[in-house]
Design a protein around this motif. Sequence first.
Motif, short mmCIF file in Angstrom:
data_model
loop_
_atom_site.label_atom_id
_atom_site.label_comp_id
_atom_site.label_asym_id
_atom_site.label_seq_id
_atom_site.Cartn_x
_atom_site.Cartn_y
_atom_site.Cartn_z
N MET A 257 0.82 -1.20 0.00
CA MET A 257 0.00 0.00 0.00
C MET A 257 0.85 1.26 0.00
O MET A 257 0.53 2.21 -0.69
CB MET A 257 -0.92 0.01 1.22
N PHE A 258 1.89 1.24 0.80
CA PHE A 258 2.77 2.41 0.84
C PHE A 258 3.46 2.60 -0.51
O PHE A 258 3.59 3.72 -0.99
CB PHE A 258 3.80 2.26 1.97
N ASP A 259 3.89 1.48 -1.11
CA ASP A 259 4.54 1.56 -2.43
C ASP A 259 3.58 2.14 -3.47
O ASP A 259 3.99 2.92 -4.33
CB ASP A 259 5.02 0.18 -2.88
N ALA A 260 2.30 1.75 -3.41
CA ALA A 260 1.31 2.29 -4.35
C ALA A 260 1.20 3.80 -4.19
O ALA A 260 1.10 4.53 -5.19
CB ALA A 260 -0.06 1.63 -4.12
N LEU A 261 1.24 4.28 -2.95
CA LEU A 261 1.18 5.72 -2.70
C LEU A 261 2.42 6.41 -3.29
O LEU A 261 2.31 7.43 -3.97
CB LEU A 261 1.09 5.98 -1.19
N ILE A 262 3.58 5.85 -3.05
CA ILE A 262 4.83 6.44 -3.55
C ILE A 262 4.86 6.41 -5.08
O ILE A 262 5.33 7.36 -5.72
CB ILE A 262 6.05 5.69 -2.97
N ASN A 263 4.37 5.35 -5.69
CA ASN A 263 4.38 5.23 -7.15
C ASN A 263 3.50 6.27 -7.84
O ASN A 263 3.69 6.55 -9.02
CB ASN A 263 3.98 3.81 -7.57
N CYS A 264 2.56 6.83 -7.12
CA CYS A 264 1.72 7.88 -7.71
C CYS A 264 2.55 9.08 -8.15
O CYS A 264 2.17 9.80 -9.08
CB CYS A 264 0.65 8.35 -6.71
N ARG A 265 3.69 9.30 -7.52
CA ARG A 265 4.54 10.45 -7.87
C ARG A 265 5.06 10.35 -9.30
O ARG A 265 5.42 11.36 -9.90
CB ARG A 265 5.73 10.54 -6.92
N LYS A 266 5.08 9.15 -9.86
CA LYS A 266 5.62 8.95 -11.21
C LYS A 266 4.65 9.35 -12.32
O LYS A 266 5.03 9.42 -13.48
CB LYS A 266 6.01 7.48 -11.39
N ILE A 267 3.39 9.59 -11.97
CA ILE A 267 2.37 9.90 -12.97
C ILE A 267 2.52 11.36 -13.39
O ILE A 267 2.53 12.26 -12.55
CB ILE A 267 0.95 9.62 -12.42
N GLY A 268 2.64 11.58 -14.69
CA GLY A 268 2.87 12.92 -15.22
C GLY A 268 1.65 13.83 -15.19
O GLY A 268 1.76 15.00 -14.84
N ASP A 269 0.49 13.30 -15.56
CA ASP A 269 -0.72 14.11 -15.60
C ASP A 269 -1.18 14.43 -14.18
O ASP A 269 -1.37 13.53 -13.35
CB ASP A 269 -1.82 13.34 -16.36
N ALA A 270 -1.38 15.72 -13.91
CA ALA A 270 -1.72 16.18 -12.56
C ALA A 270 -3.03 15.57 -12.05
O ALA A 270 -3.12 15.16 -10.89
CB ALA A 270 -1.79 17.70 -12.51
N ALA A 271 -4.06 15.52 -12.91
CA ALA A 271 -5.36 14.99 -12.48
C ALA A 271 -5.26 13.49 -12.17
O ALA A 271 -5.81 13.01 -11.18
CB ALA A 271 -6.41 15.24 -13.56
N GLU A 272 -4.54 12.75 -13.02
CA GLU A 272 -4.37 11.32 -12.79
C GLU A 272 -3.54 11.06 -11.53
O GLU A 272 -3.80 10.14 -10.76
CB GLU A 272 -3.69 10.66 -14.00
N ARG A 273 -2.48 11.91 -11.34
CA ARG A 273 -1.64 11.77 -10.15
C ARG A 273 -2.46 12.01 -8.88
O ARG A 273 -2.37 11.27 -7.91
CB ARG A 273 -0.46 12.73 -10.24
N LEU A 274 -3.31 13.05 -8.90
CA LEU A 274 -4.15 13.36 -7.74
C LEU A 274 -5.12 12.22 -7.47
O LEU A 274 -5.31 11.81 -6.31
CB LEU A 274 -4.90 14.68 -7.94
N ALA A 275 -5.73 11.67 -8.52
CA ALA A 275 -6.66 10.56 -8.35
C ALA A 275 -5.94 9.34 -7.77
O ALA A 275 -6.47 8.64 -6.88
CB ALA A 275 -7.31 10.20 -9.69
N CYS A 276 -4.72 9.11 -8.22
CA CYS A 276 -3.92 8.00 -7.70
C CYS A 276 -3.62 8.21 -6.22
O CYS A 276 -3.77 7.30 -5.40
CB CYS A 276 -2.62 7.88 -8.50
N PHE A 277 -3.18 9.43 -5.85
CA PHE A 277 -2.89 9.74 -4.45
C PHE A 277 -4.15 9.57 -3.58
O PHE A 277 -4.08 9.01 -2.49
CB PHE A 277 -2.36 11.17 -4.30
N ASP A 278 -5.27 10.07 -4.07
CA ASP A 278 -6.51 9.95 -3.30
C ASP A 278 -6.88 8.49 -3.06
O ASP A 278 -7.23 8.10 -1.94
CB ASP A 278 -7.66 10.67 -4.02
N LYS A 279 -6.79 7.68 -4.11
CA LYS A 279 -7.13 6.26 -3.99
C LYS A 279 -6.18 5.55 -3.02
O LYS A 279 -6.61 4.82 -2.13
CB LYS A 279 -7.09 5.59 -5.37
N ALA A 280 -4.88 5.79 -3.20
CA ALA A 280 -3.88 5.13 -2.34
C ALA A 280 -4.01 5.59 -0.89
O ALA A 280 -3.90 4.78 0.04
CB ALA A 280 -2.48 5.41 -2.87
#
Length: 157
Positions: free
Chosen positions: A1-24
């Motif tokens: 779970m923590f790795d999923a949260l950290i991996n969100c930083r790799k997403i270039g698109d801001a909206a997708e990155r935010l959605a990833c952070f929110d989900k994680a």
Amino acid sequence: MFDALINCRKIGDAAERLACFDKAADQLAAAQTAGDVVVVDRQEIKKAQRSTFGFNVALPQVFKDKGGKAEAKEEKGQKTDEAGDIEAITAVATKVWQGARGEWNFQLEDGAVWRQTDAPDPARSFKNGVTVEIKKGKLGNFFLKANGALMRAKRDS
């Protein structure tokens, strides 16, 4: 779970990155609420290590305080080895007394009680408030040093 949260930083698109952070973050929060994930700070780790020093207890790896890199450390009344295990502590014995066989007992500030296990020396005398150093020896032995006197010791409680 923590790795999923950290991996969100790799997403270039801001909206997708935010959605990833929110989900994680939601998954991590739910796991913590359910007790599946526990967050432990460094002070809690040090307290757990210190409270079990002298007992034959193997703490889980999460309680190994490496502080980011493996190295021996000496700080505030304790020395640790490269693996994060306590090798020695220094403390004040708030209560000192002799047992039935003349062995010395030392109750430390944190409530831990250490008892002399080798033959008592009648010339030794200790008083409340003495500073003691307790070191791990080989094969599970411990050595307690007080007022320059070195003795084998065992933690009773």
